[in-house]
Design an enzyme around this catalytic site. Structure first.
Site, short mmCIF file in Angstrom:
data_model
loop_
_atom_site.label_atom_id
_atom_site.label_comp_id
_atom_site.label_asym_id
_atom_site.label_seq_id
_atom_site.Cartn_x
_atom_site.Cartn_y
_atom_site.Cartn_z
N ASP A 92 34.57 42.44 55.27
CA ASP A 92 34.72 41.36 54.30
C ASP A 92 35.94 40.53 54.70
O ASP A 92 37.08 40.93 54.45
CB ASP A 92 34.92 41.91 52.88
CG ASP A 92 33.68 42.59 52.31
OD1 ASP A 92 32.83 43.05 53.11
OD2 ASP A 92 33.56 42.68 51.08
N LYS A 163 30.77 35.75 49.98
CA LYS A 163 31.40 36.53 48.90
C LYS A 163 32.28 35.60 48.08
O LYS A 163 33.02 34.79 48.63
CB LYS A 163 32.21 37.68 49.48
CG LYS A 163 32.92 38.56 48.46
CD LYS A 163 33.64 39.71 49.16
CE LYS A 163 34.52 40.51 48.21
NZ LYS A 163 35.25 41.58 48.90
N LYS A 192 27.66 38.17 47.69
CA LYS A 192 28.41 39.22 47.02
C LYS A 192 29.29 38.60 45.94
O LYS A 192 30.15 37.76 46.22
CB LYS A 192 29.28 39.99 48.02
CG LYS A 192 30.12 41.10 47.37
CD LYS A 192 30.83 41.92 48.43
CE LYS A 192 31.78 42.94 47.81
NZ LYS A 192 32.46 43.76 48.85
#
Length: 233
Positions: A92, A163, A192
């Site tokens: 991430d 995300k 996400k």
């Protein structure tokens, strides 16, 4: 939705600066109990998590350039590659928000693309079938136009997920941001939602808006709420 399906949306997260190995192991035990998608930790803890999760269905995720995104591209690439070599199978990373704010879209794109390339190169060294790269755009700092540009960059750069948030900014995931991103990236790209998600009803609203993964430090609480209140949904 079954409890098993609900659990697979969850990246069970511990990113607090004061976290200890025991804290991380406790989160891993919770993730194993419910078969969450991943445990997400700072990169130092990746080898511990990989060992703890061995033989389970739970993946090991870590963060890169976190939480500000202002690290050099070289530093982000090194962190991503070394994390994969240490046992992570999901990355991430945080975009360089300053570049986006300046309108330097090309350089912001290249920052993402370089990390994606570093991750894919590292996976070959450890014979991983797949590495997932999620890119945190930190929506709380962006206009709607910048969110669209960021989502377009992420998809173009070859990453797997957009995300929403680090959880360290002044705002977290919002349903309307998830819906906006979904319109930009299309139906098959990962999203996400992360930051401030504390109830299972919030999770369901994010999923309905288009989220395919949920980042939260409250995974156990969410799972228990779902089991107690959400049966039959």
């Amino acid at each position: 939705m079954t409890s098993e399906e609900f659990a697979k949306y969850i990246d069970h997260t511990i990113l607090k600066p004061q976290a200890t190995v025991d804290d991380v192991f406790s989160v891993c035990d919770e993730a194993i109990k419910y078969s969450f998608a991943t445990v997400c930790v700072n990169s130092y803890f990746v080898p511990f998590v990989k060992k703890k999760l061995k033989g389970t269905s739970v993946g090991a995720a870590t963060v890169v350039g976190f939480p500000l995104g202002a690290s050099s591209t070289a530093a982000k690439c090194f962190e991503a590659a070394s994390s994969i070599l240490s046992g992570a199978n999901e990355i991430d990373m945080v975009i360089n928000m300053g570049l986006l704010k300046m309108g330097n879209i090309d350089e912001a794109y290249l920052d993402i693309a370089a990390v994606v390339e570093a991750a894919h190169s590292a996976k070959q060294e450890v014979n991983l079938k797949n590495v997932i790269v999620k890119v945190i755009i930190e929506t709380c700092y962006l206009t709607d136009g910048e969110k669209k540009k960021a989502a377009e960059m992420v998809k173009k750069a070859g990453a797997d997920f957009v995300k929403t948030s680090t959880g360290f900014g002044p705002g977290g995931a919002k349903v309307e941001d998830v819906a906006l991103i979904r319109k930009v990236v299309g139906n098959r790209f990962g999203i996400k939602a992360s930051g401030g998600i504390k109830t299972y009803k919030q999770v369901l609203s994010m999923i309905e808006a288009g989220a395919t993964r949920i980042g939260t430090s409250s995974g156990t609480k969410l799972m228990e709420e779902f089991l107690n209140e959400g049966k039959g949904i």
